[in-house]
Design a protein around this motif. Structure first.
Motif, PDB file in Angstrom:
ATOM      1  N   GLU A 220       0.795  -1.230  -0.040  1.00  0.00           N
ATOM      2  CA  GLU A 220      -0.081   0.224   0.016  1.00  0.00           C
ATOM      3  C   GLU A 220       0.959   1.279  -0.064  1.00  0.00           C
ATOM      4  O   GLU A 220       0.415   2.318  -0.490  1.00  0.00           O
ATOM      5  CB  GLU A 220      -1.007  -0.036   1.118  1.00  0.00           C
ATOM      6  N   ASP A 221       2.103   1.283   0.404  1.00  0.00           N
ATOM      7  CA  ASP A 221       3.185   2.478   0.405  1.00  0.00           C
ATOM      8  C   ASP A 221       3.729   2.627  -0.948  1.00  0.00           C
ATOM      9  O   ASP A 221       4.464   3.655  -1.304  1.00  0.00           O
ATOM     10  CB  ASP A 221       4.072   2.124   1.389  1.00  0.00           C
TER      11      ASP A 221
ATOM     12  N   ARG B 130       2.565   4.103  -3.755  1.00  0.00           N
ATOM     13  CA  ARG B 130       2.566   5.518  -4.293  1.00  0.00           C
ATOM     14  C   ARG B 130       3.392   6.366  -3.459  1.00  0.00           C
ATOM     15  O   ARG B 130       4.052   7.258  -4.208  1.00  0.00           O
ATOM     16  CB  ARG B 130       1.240   5.910  -4.368  1.00  0.00           C
ATOM     17  N   ARG B 131       3.450   6.498  -2.268  1.00  0.00           N
ATOM     18  CA  ARG B 131       4.330   6.985  -1.550  1.00  0.00           C
ATOM     19  C   ARG B 131       5.805   7.147  -1.905  1.00  0.00           C
ATOM     20  O   ARG B 131       6.478   8.065  -1.905  1.00  0.00           O
ATOM     21  CB  ARG B 131       4.066   6.884   0.075  1.00  0.00           C
ATOM     22  N   VAL B 132       6.178   5.701  -2.194  1.00  0.00           N
ATOM     23  CA  VAL B 132       7.755   5.714  -2.192  1.00  0.00           C
ATOM     24  C   VAL B 132       7.895   6.103  -3.596  1.00  0.00           C
ATOM     25  O   VAL B 132       9.085   6.589  -3.838  1.00  0.00           O
ATOM     26  CB  VAL B 132       7.990   4.018  -2.069  1.00  0.00           C
ATOM     27  N   MET B 133       6.981   5.953  -4.650  1.00  0.00           N
ATOM     28  CA  MET B 133       7.404   6.245  -6.029  1.00  0.00           C
ATOM     29  C   MET B 133       7.447   7.793  -6.178  1.00  0.00           C
ATOM     30  O   MET B 133       7.968   8.219  -7.370  1.00  0.00           O
ATOM     31  CB  MET B 133       6.238   5.898  -6.924  1.00  0.00           C
ATOM     32  N   ARG B 134       7.111   8.540  -5.198  1.00  0.00           N
ATOM     33  CA  ARG B 134       7.133   9.945  -5.251  1.00  0.00           C
ATOM     34  C   ARG B 134       8.505  10.403  -5.401  1.00  0.00           C
ATOM     35  O   ARG B 134       9.572   9.956  -4.790  1.00  0.00           O
ATOM     36  CB  ARG B 134       6.467  10.669  -4.229  1.00  0.00           C
ATOM     37  N   ASN B 135       8.871  11.605  -6.021  1.00  0.00           N
ATOM     38  CA  ASN B 135      10.026  12.310  -6.169  1.00  0.00           C
ATOM     39  C   ASN B 135      11.253  11.732  -6.631  1.00  0.00           C
ATOM     40  O   ASN B 135      12.415  11.919  -6.523  1.00  0.00           O
ATOM     41  CB  ASN B 135      10.367  12.938  -4.599  1.00  0.00           C
ATOM     42  N   LEU B 136      11.043  10.507  -7.535  1.00  0.00           N
ATOM     43  CA  LEU B 136      12.134   9.828  -8.001  1.00  0.00           C
ATOM     44  C   LEU B 136      12.410   9.935  -9.498  1.00  0.00           C
ATOM     45  O   LEU B 136      11.479  10.124 -10.189  1.00  0.00           O
ATOM     46  CB  LEU B 136      11.638   8.253  -7.847  1.00  0.00           C
ATOM     47  N   GLY B 137      13.589  10.021  -9.666  1.00  0.00           N
ATOM     48  CA  GLY B 137      13.802   9.864 -11.209  1.00  0.00           C
ATOM     49  C   GLY B 137      13.654   8.457 -11.849  1.00  0.00           C
ATOM     50  O   GLY B 137      13.332   7.655 -11.375  1.00  0.00           O
ATOM     51  N   PRO B 138      13.486   8.461 -13.010  1.00  0.00           N
ATOM     52  CA  PRO B 138      13.162   7.438 -13.895  1.00  0.00           C
ATOM     53  C   PRO B 138      13.917   5.870 -13.615  1.00  0.00           C
ATOM     54  O   PRO B 138      13.465   5.018 -13.282  1.00  0.00           O
ATOM     55  CB  PRO B 138      13.572   7.849 -15.469  1.00  0.00           C
TER      56      PRO B 138
ATOM     57  N   ASP C  32      15.378   5.201 -10.637  1.00  0.00           N
ATOM     58  CA  ASP C  32      14.990   4.655  -9.278  1.00  0.00           C
ATOM     59  C   ASP C  32      13.545   4.145  -9.204  1.00  0.00           C
ATOM     60  O   ASP C  32      13.024   3.308  -8.636  1.00  0.00           O
ATOM     61  CB  ASP C  32      15.294   6.035  -8.265  1.00  0.00           C
ATOM     62  N   ARG C  33      12.847   4.872 -10.077  1.00  0.00           N
ATOM     63  CA  ARG C  33      11.455   4.370 -10.376  1.00  0.00           C
ATOM     64  C   ARG C  33      11.266   2.995 -10.782  1.00  0.00           C
ATOM     65  O   ARG C  33      10.554   2.193 -10.363  1.00  0.00           O
ATOM     66  CB  ARG C  33      10.690   5.434 -11.200  1.00  0.00           C
TER      67      ARG C  33
ATOM     68  N   ARG D 188      13.277   0.679 -10.412  1.00  0.00           N
ATOM     69  CA  ARG D 188      13.932  -0.176  -9.127  1.00  0.00           C
ATOM     70  C   ARG D 188      13.111  -0.307  -8.358  1.00  0.00           C
ATOM     71  O   ARG D 188      12.696  -1.261  -7.642  1.00  0.00           O
ATOM     72  CB  ARG D 188      15.358   0.546  -8.673  1.00  0.00           C
ATOM     73  N   MET D 189      12.273   0.665  -7.728  1.00  0.00           N
ATOM     74  CA  MET D 189      11.272   0.751  -6.917  1.00  0.00           C
ATOM     75  C   MET D 189      10.142  -0.220  -7.621  1.00  0.00           C
ATOM     76  O   MET D 189       9.375  -0.941  -6.922  1.00  0.00           O
ATOM     77  CB  MET D 189      10.582   1.960  -6.264  1.00  0.00           C
TER      78      MET D 189
ATOM     79  N   LEU E 289      -1.712   8.106   2.746  1.00  0.00           N
ATOM     80  CA  LEU E 289      -0.257   7.872   2.548  1.00  0.00           C
ATOM     81  C   LEU E 289       0.316   9.343   2.755  1.00  0.00           C
ATOM     82  O   LEU E 289      -0.302  10.299   2.395  1.00  0.00           O
ATOM     83  CB  LEU E 289      -0.304   7.403   1.099  1.00  0.00           C
TER      84      LEU E 289
ATOM     85  N   SER F 273      18.202  -3.273  -7.248  1.00  0.00           N
ATOM     86  CA  SER F 273      16.827  -3.117  -6.708  1.00  0.00           C
ATOM     87  C   SER F 273      16.786  -4.485  -5.636  1.00  0.00           C
ATOM     88  O   SER F 273      17.786  -4.836  -5.194  1.00  0.00           O
ATOM     89  CB  SER F 273      15.705  -3.390  -7.841  1.00  0.00           C
TER      90      SER F 273
ATOM     91  N   THR G 216      11.721  13.555 -13.253  1.00  0.00           N
ATOM     92  CA  THR G 216      11.573  13.108 -11.935  1.00  0.00           C
ATOM     93  C   THR G 216      10.131  13.196 -11.643  1.00  0.00           C
ATOM     94  O   THR G 216       9.716  14.169 -11.870  1.00  0.00           O
ATOM     95  CB  THR G 216      12.328  14.007 -10.768  1.00  0.00           C
ATOM     96  N   SER G 217       9.571  12.141 -10.966  1.00  0.00           N
ATOM     97  CA  SER G 217       8.026  12.135 -10.794  1.00  0.00           C
ATOM     98  C   SER G 217       7.802  12.967  -9.799  1.00  0.00           C
ATOM     99  O   SER G 217       8.272  13.261  -8.662  1.00  0.00           O
ATOM    100  CB  SER G 217       7.664  10.660 -10.453  1.00  0.00           C
TER     101      SER G 217
ATOM    102  N   VAL H  25       2.352  10.146 -10.127  1.00  0.00           N
ATOM    103  CA  VAL H  25       2.615   8.832  -9.574  1.00  0.00           C
ATOM    104  C   VAL H  25       1.104   8.288  -9.225  1.00  0.00           C
ATOM    105  O   VAL H  25       0.582   7.123  -9.399  1.00  0.00           O
ATOM    106  CB  VAL H  25       3.360   8.651  -8.326  1.00  0.00           C
TER     107      VAL H  25
END
Lengths: 444, 555
Positions: free
Chosen positions: A209-210, A212-220, A222-223, A225-226, B34, B91, B546-547, B552
């Motif tokens: 469930e986390d 969407r939170r984790v995906m925020r503010n990431l470059g492509p 790292d996205r 990888r997540m 969240l 990862s 960057t997203s 997202v």
């Protein structure tokens, strides 16, 4: 307990000590000699076998095409399974504008259908993961990999990029993963779901469930990888779902006793000879009990470090430093290592073929793709990469053939196998490796 | 999707468990709950997967050494000479997550077990019932330590909610707590250390926020998660002031725990993990027994830490010193008497031993050899890369090496055979660089034993690199000692290691290097100047792709 092959041979069969051999195998069968599957059809499995540094062309390629070829020196260890084997020679590995990454490009092309840009990276999921997505749903492990030379990095299974799904590096670690905690012993009649798994599953849901939170503010980068991280979370959730189900094969299977200590696993040939069949057997039992439908076994790094004690060079170094014998026309010591690699492949097939199920064996209900990194390791050439395929895919793959190169790219084998395994795919691979036509003559 | 998968399970379950399952969706929290990241205008600069040692050290520091970490870790690989660099691109695979998941559950189980409970920040009013106040206290305490930043209100709410609901269902406060802690332990916020940037004062780029500074410093200096004092300094903003930063850097560097941090760096830089998979031919080299690799690794680390940290000496001496540390196993291989005063003793080789610093330690000699034979090329290529940051390109694909090993060749020693390369222009461009380095070490066999002849012929260990002629390991040691590229390479790799970026991307270490040079190449000076310099915390502005939270959310 002294650990040797025997540790796997023991187990209980209907409460009595069973010893591997026929009585053990009978444990898999019901009174009609059929594997017990609750009336459901037996699943088809997919396996890969990797060895590094290839074979010697003049010693492995049969002289004629078709089913009546004369067995060659280096395929000799596979003779007992020739009717269940397909031999592919003369396959091309067009790399287009990509570099020929030593000991990498060939194997990556064979299992992804894409020539890699960088050594050590795959540009898509590997074939075992593509197949696992289709045939491996609902079973405990999407795939299981093992490396008999003791290095978890020796894996050719990936969701893409430089991440490799690590291999189990010793018989004990492979045993523990398969039959340790979380394993639902199908021989136990009083099976019920473990409530702790429900809790753990709720934990995983909370993690997922986390996302969407984790995906925020990431470059492509790292996205991506997540994304892989959350794919992994999902697979472990599915694993728990499977562990909450009654095991689908109720055969009175003999699960081996846990080994009390581990064996030395490294590149020395005598150790590989002991470890490889052990791991193959554990994998075979996992397949037979439907713990997984995809099992990958590798015996070396691409730069094959196998060595026979007393040989200061070993396999890989020999391919580069041993002179070609002018009379024989090949490198004699390398040829010996080639042959030993095929003996290890034969050991794998032997274990798969030893387990009877349905009207045949586990091997008959499997596809095993054996692949390597170089066609001619001495000069790092990839064209003519040897690919060997065993198993009939539950009757969907015809076997016994030597398929002679007709300029087909190596990816044509991967496409054919996916078709045989029921993967819905019209074309596979990229650029010159992209193929649309499988070997239709092999598909039943 | 998730619910439909669970339907068949419901039927098979005892009613009590089915009831629990039915309420699960409610436990998962809503999208609205969240959390946003700690700072509004911020972006993630890097996400580095914890190494095995970082994970183990973090757990030991957060929960205590009595908590066991049982499980396997996914391997890393070496990129640009350092495994630390690969952690920024790796990862977690399904196999790796399976292991993280089991370890998390196991650790959380130990932390909530009877005998540990007195160490928790509070006890519930009734252990058989939920207690939100106490759960909040415990979860926010451990959450801050695990994530290396405070939990947001929403994150805390979610975990406390899960804790409460499981406690209600199981009549067990600690069961609820266990599963909430388990969630924290397997979220990316713990498994990865993220470095978050905020816009810098000049508005032209970014700088690490204070939590990320604390994290970077702590893992660099101590190879573990920030301690309470460092987190306090991050929280109070002190870490973003020059005085506050200096105070913390000096505190970290004064601690004996600096050993652990620098051990981890040198273990990576010297590629000592290679020893894990080194096989030696037991027929040709029966002396190489089990445990030898571990001893060799320890010898090298002890030598480096003792010389560079404890004695604060010129790190160039690592190339020339005859001092080393040995245990009983190594004494046999080195053929020196071992005094039984302790497990490890300092030992100085005699001047005529041919030994020269790290170059002739068993670790370096054995790692870059074949199972049954030394390899001047492997040694040369590795040492150039490790000590001079000078990697060698791959040989051409179709190169013919067979002359090197032709038994009928009149060329008796490896040197003569290798020199055949020089006649081939394609080979010569690289081999004239790498081979002299390796040939100077030919007095040492594949397991590091000393020898002076090969096939009955005395070994010639003279070599020449770019006009400098020298002889043997001691000549090579002096050559590298005097090459300004060597200390520059150590500095570059320390930067690269601390940030998880390729060393070719490191361009801003010149200020620190200058101080390093002026100090006579003292590692402590390098570390301190680096850690105090603003540029060390600088971050590139976020990329166009960057997203954002909005994107997202739409996915």
């Amino acid at each position: 307990m002294k650990l040797n092959r025997r540790f796997l041979l023991r187990g209980t069969c209907q409460g009595a000590l069973a010893v591997m051999g026929l009585p053990f195998l009978d444990c898999f069968l019901n009174s009609k000699g059929q594997a017990q599957t609750n009336g459901r059809p037996l699943p088809t499995r997919f396996n890969t076998f990797f060895w590094g540094c290839g074979l010697t062309a003049s010693l492995w390629i049969p002289k004629t095409a078709g089913t009546d070829y004369e067995m060659t020196v280096q395929l000799k260890p596979l003779e007992p399974w020739r009717k269940k084997l397909n031999v592919f020679s003369g396959l091309r590995v067009p790399l287009d504008s990509k570099p020929n990454g030593q000991h990498w490009s060939g194997l990556a092309a064979a299992i992804t259908g894409i020539a890699p840009s960088r050594t050590g990276e795959f540009e898509s999921r590997t074939i075992d993961q593509q197949v696992a997505e289709v045939i491996g749903k609902g079973v405990r492990f999407r795939s299981v990999s093992a490396a008999s030379s003791g290095d978890p990095k020796q894996s050719y299974s990936s969701l893409g990029g430089s991440n490799l799904l690590p291999s189990e590096p010793t018989p004990l670690s492979l045993y523990t993963r398969l039959f340790g905690p979380g394993f639902q012993d199908p021989t136990k009649g009083d099976w019920k779901p473990d409530p702790r798994i429900l809790m753990q599953k709720s934990v995983l849901s909370a993690v997922a469930e986390d996302r969407r939170r984790v995906m925020r503010n990431l470059g492509p980068g790292d996205r991506a990888r997540m994304d892989q991280y959350f794919t992994s979370v999902r697979q472990v959730e599915q694993q728990m779902e499977a562990e909450l189900q009654r095991p689908s094969i109720e055969a009175k299977v003999s699960i081996p006793e846990p080994p009390s200590k581990d064996l030395v696993a490294n590149n020395a040939w005598p150790n590989l000879q002991v470890i490889t069949p052990l791991m193959a057997r554990l994998g075979a039992i996992a397949l037979a009990t439907d713990q997984t439908r995809v099992f990958n076994l590798s015996v070396s790094a691409p730069q094959n470090q196998m060595f026979v004690p007393g040989d200061p060079l070993g396999f890989h170094q020999s391919t580069h430093e041993e002179p070609v014998d002018p009379k024989l026309g090949y490198q004699p010591r390398v040829a010996k290592y080639n042959l030993e690699s095929m003996e290890l492949f034969a050991a794998f097939l032997k274990e798969l073929d030893a387990i009877r199920e349905g009207g045949g064996t586990l091997l008959d209900h499997s596809v095993v793709m054996a692949f390597t990194d170089q066609a001619y390791a001495r000069i790092h050439s990839v064209d003519g990469l040897p690919i060997l395929v065993a198993g009939g895919a539950s009757g969907r793959l015809k076997t016994g053939h030597h398929i002679v190169g007709d300029n087909s790219p190596v990816s044509r084998v991967g496409l054919t196998l996916q078709k045989a395994l029921g993967v819905s795919v019209d074309n596979w691979g990229k650029e010159s490796l992209q193929v649309r036509t499988p070997y239709t003559e092999l598909l039943a | 999707m998730r619910l439909s998968l669970q339907k068949p399970i419901h039927r098979a379950l005892p009613p009590r468990i089915a009831a629990l399952l039915a309420i699960m969706p409610a436990l998962w929290g809503t999208a609205a709950a969240l959390a946003a990241p700690p700072s509004g205008r911020s972006w993630v600069v890097s996400l580095r997967r914890l190494t095995e040692q970082e994970y183990r050290n973090s757990i030991a520091d957060i929960f205590g050494k009595e908590i066991e970490v049982r499980g396997a870790f996914e391997p890393t690989f070496r990129s640009s000479g350092l495994a630390a660099v690969s952690t920024a691109s790796l990862s977690v695979t399904p196999v790796g997550f399976e292991s993280f998941n089991k370890m998390a559950d196991d650790i959380a189980g130990q932390v909530t077990a009877e005998k540990y409970r007195s160490k928790l920040p509070c006890a519930p009013r009734d252990p058989k019932a939920p207690d939100d106040a106490c759960a909040t206290k415990i979860i926010s305490h451990y959450g801050r330590l695990l994530f290396r930043r405070p939990l947001t209100a929403a994150e805390l709410d979610n975990r406390v909610g899960l804790s409460r609901r499981i406690a209600e269902q199981t009549n067990d406060f600690y069961a609820g707590l266990r599963y909430s802690l388990s969630v924290l332990l397997q979220l990316p916020d713990f498994i990865f250390r993220s470095e978050v940037a905020i816009p810098s004062a000049d508005g032209r780029g970014g700088t690490l926020d204070s939590w990320s500074r604390a994290t970077r410093l702590s893992f660099l200096m101590w190879n573990t998660t920030p301690d309470a004092e460092l987190l306090r300094a991050a929280e109070s903003g002190e870490l973003n002031t020059p005085e506050g930063l200096a105070k913390q850097v000096d505190r970290l560097m004064a601690s004996p725990r600096l050993d652990a941090g620098m051990r981890a760096f040198f273990d990576d830089m010297l590629q000592l993990d290679t020893l894990d998979t080194v096989s030696k031919d037991s027929l040709l080299y029966p002396k190489w027994g089990s445990g030898m690799a571990d001893s060799a690794r320890e010898e090298t680390l002890r030598t480096v830490i003792s010389l560079a940290l404890h004695e604060n000496r010129d790190i160039r001496d690592l190339m020339t010193t005859r001092e080393t540390w040995i245990d009983r196993r190594l004494a046999v291989l080195y053929r020196v008497p071992f005094p039984f005063t302790s497990d490890w003793v300092k030992y100085e080789f005699p001047p005529d031993s041919g030994r020269s610093g790290l170059l002739t330690q068993i670790s370096m000699l054995a790692m870059f050899s074949h199972p049954g034979r030394s390899s001047p090329t492997k040694r040369g290529v590795a040492l150039l890369d490790i000590f001079l940051c000078s990697p060698t390109p791959q040989p051409p694909n179709n190169v013919d090496f067979s002359v090197v090993n032709d038994p009928k060749s009149p060329l008796k020693t490896l040197r003569e055979r290798l020199m055949a390369h020089a006649t081939n222009q394609v080979c010569a461009s690289c081999h004239t660089r790498s081979d002299p380095v390796g040939l100077a070490l030919e007095d040492f066999d594949t397991i590091g034993g000393y020898r002076t002849t090969e096939n009955g012929v005395p070994i010639d260990v003279s070599a020449s690199i770019q006009g400098h002629s020298f002889s043997g390991a001691q000549g090579l040691g002096q050559y590298i000692h005097d090459d300004p590229q060597y200390p520059a390479c150590v500095a570059r790799k320390l930067y690269s290691y601390s940030r998880g970026v390729k060393n070719s991307y490191v361009s801003d270490f010149s200020a620190a290097y200058k101080d390093f040079q002026n100090s006579g190449f003292r590692l402590r000076t390098l570390l301190r100047t680096m850690a105090l310099n603003d540029s060390f915390y600088a971050a590139a502005p976020p990329g166009p792709s960057t997203s954002t939270a909005k994107e997202v959310a739409l996915k």
